[in-house]
Design a protein around this motif. Structure first.
Motif, PDB file in Angstrom:
ATOM      1  N   ILE A  91      23.970   7.711 -46.097  1.00  0.00           N
ATOM      2  CA  ILE A  91      22.873   8.691 -46.041  1.00  0.00           C
ATOM      3  C   ILE A  91      21.782   8.224 -45.082  1.00  0.00           C
ATOM      4  N   ALA A  92      21.519   6.914 -45.079  1.00  0.00           N
ATOM      5  CA  ALA A  92      20.499   6.387 -44.166  1.00  0.00           C
ATOM      6  C   ALA A  92      20.919   6.579 -42.710  1.00  0.00           C
ATOM      7  N   LEU A  93      22.207   6.326 -42.410  1.00  0.00           N
ATOM      8  CA  LEU A  93      22.682   6.527 -41.030  1.00  0.00           C
ATOM      9  C   LEU A  93      22.592   8.001 -40.636  1.00  0.00           C
ATOM     10  N   TYR A  94      23.008   8.876 -41.535  1.00  0.00           N
ATOM     11  CA  TYR A  94      22.897  10.323 -41.271  1.00  0.00           C
ATOM     12  C   TYR A  94      21.443  10.731 -40.991  1.00  0.00           C
ATOM     13  N   THR A  95      20.518  10.188 -41.754  1.00  0.00           N
ATOM     14  CA  THR A  95      19.102  10.531 -41.574  1.00  0.00           C
ATOM     15  C   THR A  95      18.588  10.084 -40.211  1.00  0.00           C
ATOM     16  N   LEU A  96      18.970   8.881 -39.784  1.00  0.00           N
ATOM     17  CA  LEU A  96      18.520   8.397 -38.481  1.00  0.00           C
ATOM     18  C   LEU A  96      19.078   9.251 -37.339  1.00  0.00           C
ATOM     19  N   VAL A  97      20.331   9.655 -37.435  1.00  0.00           N
ATOM     20  CA  VAL A  97      20.927  10.488 -36.379  1.00  0.00           C
ATOM     21  C   VAL A  97      20.260  11.861 -36.340  1.00  0.00           C
ATOM     22  N   ALA A  98      20.046  12.461 -37.509  1.00  0.00           N
ATOM     23  CA  ALA A  98      19.537  13.835 -37.572  1.00  0.00           C
ATOM     24  C   ALA A  98      18.045  13.919 -37.321  1.00  0.00           C
ATOM     25  N   TYR A  99      17.249  12.917 -37.731  1.00  0.00           N
ATOM     26  CA  TYR A  99      15.793  13.053 -37.715  1.00  0.00           C
ATOM     27  C   TYR A  99      15.084  12.103 -36.751  1.00  0.00           C
ATOM     28  N   VAL A 100      15.776  11.054 -36.291  1.00  0.00           N
ATOM     29  CA  VAL A 100      15.094  10.089 -35.421  1.00  0.00           C
ATOM     30  C   VAL A 100      15.724  10.126 -34.030  1.00  0.00           C
ATOM     31  N   SER A 104      18.164   4.566 -32.486  1.00  0.00           N
ATOM     32  CA  SER A 104      17.827   3.942 -33.766  1.00  0.00           C
ATOM     33  C   SER A 104      19.040   3.898 -34.685  1.00  0.00           C
ATOM     34  N   ALA A 105      19.816   5.006 -34.668  1.00  0.00           N
ATOM     35  CA  ALA A 105      21.008   5.046 -35.508  1.00  0.00           C
ATOM     36  C   ALA A 105      22.038   4.016 -35.059  1.00  0.00           C
ATOM     37  N   LEU A 106      22.190   3.827 -33.734  1.00  0.00           N
ATOM     38  CA  LEU A 106      23.158   2.856 -33.225  1.00  0.00           C
ATOM     39  C   LEU A 106      22.764   1.432 -33.602  1.00  0.00           C
ATOM     40  N   LEU A 107      21.471   1.123 -33.534  1.00  0.00           N
ATOM     41  CA  LEU A 107      20.995  -0.201 -33.930  1.00  0.00           C
ATOM     42  C   LEU A 107      21.254  -0.452 -35.412  1.00  0.00           C
ATOM     43  N   PHE A 108      20.970   0.554 -36.241  1.00  0.00           N
ATOM     44  CA  PHE A 108      21.219   0.426 -37.680  1.00  0.00           C
ATOM     45  C   PHE A 108      22.714   0.228 -37.948  1.00  0.00           C
ATOM     46  N   PHE A 109      23.542   0.975 -37.236  1.00  0.00           N
ATOM     47  CA  PHE A 109      24.990   0.852 -37.402  1.00  0.00           C
ATOM     48  C   PHE A 109      25.467  -0.548 -37.022  1.00  0.00           C
ATOM     49  N   ALA A 110      24.922  -1.092 -35.941  1.00  0.00           N
ATOM     50  CA  ALA A 110      25.334  -2.435 -35.499  1.00  0.00           C
ATOM     51  C   ALA A 110      24.949  -3.488 -36.527  1.00  0.00           C
ATOM     52  N   ALA A 144      28.713  12.004 -37.572  1.00  0.00           N
ATOM     53  CA  ALA A 144      29.083  13.351 -37.114  1.00  0.00           C
ATOM     54  C   ALA A 144      28.275  14.421 -37.837  1.00  0.00           C
ATOM     55  N   LEU A 145      28.079  14.244 -39.136  1.00  0.00           N
ATOM     56  CA  LEU A 145      27.277  15.205 -39.890  1.00  0.00           C
ATOM     57  C   LEU A 145      25.822  15.211 -39.413  1.00  0.00           C
ATOM     58  N   GLY A 146      25.305  14.032 -39.110  1.00  0.00           N
ATOM     59  CA  GLY A 146      23.937  13.946 -38.590  1.00  0.00           C
ATOM     60  C   GLY A 146      23.794  14.627 -37.236  1.00  0.00           C
ATOM     61  N   PHE A 148      25.564  17.163 -36.158  1.00  0.00           N
ATOM     62  CA  PHE A 148      25.618  18.601 -36.390  1.00  0.00           C
ATOM     63  C   PHE A 148      24.281  19.136 -36.905  1.00  0.00           C
ATOM     64  N   VAL A 149      23.727  18.474 -37.911  1.00  0.00           N
ATOM     65  CA  VAL A 149      22.456  18.926 -38.487  1.00  0.00           C
ATOM     66  C   VAL A 149      21.316  18.778 -37.475  1.00  0.00           C
ATOM     67  N   GLY A 150      21.324  17.671 -36.709  1.00  0.00           N
ATOM     68  CA  GLY A 150      20.288  17.488 -35.695  1.00  0.00           C
ATOM     69  C   GLY A 150      20.346  18.561 -34.620  1.00  0.00           C
ATOM     70  N   ALA A 151      21.571  18.936 -34.212  1.00  0.00           N
ATOM     71  CA  ALA A 151      21.704  20.000 -33.216  1.00  0.00           C
ATOM     72  C   ALA A 151      21.185  21.328 -33.759  1.00  0.00           C
ATOM     73  N   ARG A 152      21.466  21.601 -35.018  1.00  0.00           N
ATOM     74  CA  ARG A 152      20.960  22.844 -35.618  1.00  0.00           C
ATOM     75  C   ARG A 152      19.433  22.841 -35.701  1.00  0.00           C
ATOM     76  N   ARG A 153      18.865  21.695 -36.076  1.00  0.00           N
ATOM     77  CA  ARG A 153      17.406  21.615 -36.155  1.00  0.00           C
ATOM     78  C   ARG A 153      16.786  21.814 -34.777  1.00  0.00           C
ATOM     79  N   ALA A 154      17.379  21.203 -33.750  1.00  0.00           N
ATOM     80  CA  ALA A 154      16.855  21.375 -32.391  1.00  0.00           C
ATOM     81  C   ALA A 154      16.978  22.821 -31.939  1.00  0.00           C
ATOM     82  N   TYR A 155      18.096  23.469 -32.298  1.00  0.00           N
ATOM     83  CA  TYR A 155      18.284  24.878 -31.921  1.00  0.00           C
ATOM     84  C   TYR A 155      17.242  25.761 -32.586  1.00  0.00           C
ATOM     85  N   HIS A 156      17.013  25.544 -33.885  1.00  0.00           N
ATOM     86  CA  HIS A 156      16.014  26.359 -34.591  1.00  0.00           C
ATOM     87  C   HIS A 156      14.608  26.098 -34.061  1.00  0.00           C
TER      88      HIS A 156
END
Length: 385
Positions: A91-100, A104-110, A144-146, A148-156
């Motif tokens: 959930i933390a990785l998804y949040t970083l991809v979608a909202y940050v 940042s998400a790549l660093l957290f993943f590493a 991947a889920l992050g 998708f959600v990030g792209a939708r947020r940017a579109y809206h």
């Protein structure tokens, strides 16, 4: 939930914690004697609630929540308390991809990968490769889920910005339309008032001279003044009705056009300015806007002839349609010297005539003639209307 995201995140954290607690209770209940018992409750409960607590504020402080989850999750997974650390890491990785950001998400993943590689060989010696595969597949799905959600947020967000821009543009267009309508009404008022007042002044002067010697002529002049005043009031009532609300139901009268040129010429003749009207071609089926523009240009030109040409003046009006263009010519033989200032000063009447021509992409010229008098010529296209 969208209006209060912390409520939804709190429920999510409670759900994950309850799964870990149920797993802990079941392990305590069925643990055979002699086997390694689960960690005591005073260690388990703080770690379970500690690893899920950062989820509550993950949207407000996503980076802080992610690394708190990761740090507490190390102890949680080392002690094999449950599965909460796995869920919270995803959930933390998804949040970083979608909202940050992806960085940042790549660093957290590493960082998480390093921790997993260090823990797995000795924590799960028999299936550490399987563990790595499961962990990475879970993190890949969260990424991947992050996305998708990030792209939708940017579109809206972009859609909302465009809507705001459209509302602003619509407001500006409305203000421009109001300004143009006011300018149009101002030109109409000027034409109506200037023509009517000029006719009334000329007739009043004539009546003053003839009231004793030629009472019949004076009476005719007074009737002309009254008729001109009534016509002017009718037109003014129509124009001012445009400014009223639609609910008032103001009086409506047809707009003058080329079909009204004969009446205009007759009124000017009755005032004392002989007018010859020549219409070449069919001008009855012209667009209403072009017809009104032609009428007002002729009216203003004849009004200027009445005001400035002097006695003994005659005027000629020629309206000729050639294809998709109308050519106007209004000529009089009045005194030139007393009228040269009108062309130089560029009074409101001349400006109004030019603006009427420019509205349709046409041209208008006005000035003294070499043989004496004054001339107004205009060319109005209407093929693209």
């Amino acid at each position: 939930m969208k209006a209060h995201p912390m409520v939804g995140d709190s429920l999510l954290a409670a759900l994950i914690a309850s799964l870990d607690l149920l797993l802990y209770i079941s392990r305590v209940a069925v643990s055979p004697e002699g086997e390694l018992e689960p960690e005591p409750w005073y260690i388990t409960l703080p770690l379970v609630f500690g690893v899920v607590a950062p989820l509550v504020f993950r949207r407000k402080y996503p980076i802080t929540a992610a690394y708190l989850t990761l740090g507490i999750g190390v102890a949680h997974s080392v002690l094999e308390i449950g599965i909460a650390s796995m869920f919270t890491t995803c959930i933390a990785l998804y949040t970083l991809v979608a909202y940050v950001s992806r960085r940042s998400a790549l660093l957290f993943f590493a960082v998480n990968e390093v921790i997993t590689l260090v823990q797995s060989p000795w924590q799960f010696p028999q299936q550490w490769i399987t563990t790595l595969i499961v962990v990475n597949l879970s993190l890949a799905f969260s990424w991947a889920l992050g996305e998708f959600v990030g792209a939708r947020r940017a579109y809206h967000a972009e859609l909302e910005q465009r809507l705001r821009l459209l509302e602003t543009e619509r407001g500006q267009q409305a203000r421009i339309a109001v300004a143009e309508e006011r300018a149009r009404i101002a030109r109409e008022l000027h034409d109506v008032v200037a023509h009517a007042v000029s006719v009334m002044v000329v007739q009043a002067d004539g009546a003053a001279y003839a009231v004793r010697t030629q009472p019949e002529l004076a009476e005719r002049a007074v009737k002309t003044i009254a008729g001109t005043g009534r016509d002017a009031l009718t037109e003014l009532r129509r124009l001012l009705g445009v400014l009223r609300s639609e609910d008032t139901g103001g009086e409506r009268t047809p707009q003058p056009g080329t079909q009204s040129l004969s009446e205009l010429a007759a009124r000017v003749r009755a005032v004392g300015l002989p007018v010859q009207l020549d219409i070449v071609g069919n001008v009855d089926d012209l667009p209403a806007g072009v017809g009104l523009g032609i009428y007002r240009i002729v009216q203003e030109a004849l009004t200027n002839s009445l005001k400035h040409a002097g006695p003994g003046t005659a005027a000629t009006v020629r309206v000729e349609r050639t294809g998709d263009r109308v050519e106007l010519s209004i000529v009089d033989n009045g005194r030139r010297s007393s009228r040269s200032l009108v062309g130089v000063s560029g009074g409101n009447g001349l400006i109004g005539m030019r603006e009427r021509a420019l509205v349709f992409g046409g041209t208008l010229e006005a000035g003294p003639r070499s043989v004496g008098g004054w001339q107004v010529t205009a060319s109005l296209p209407f093929g693209n209307i």
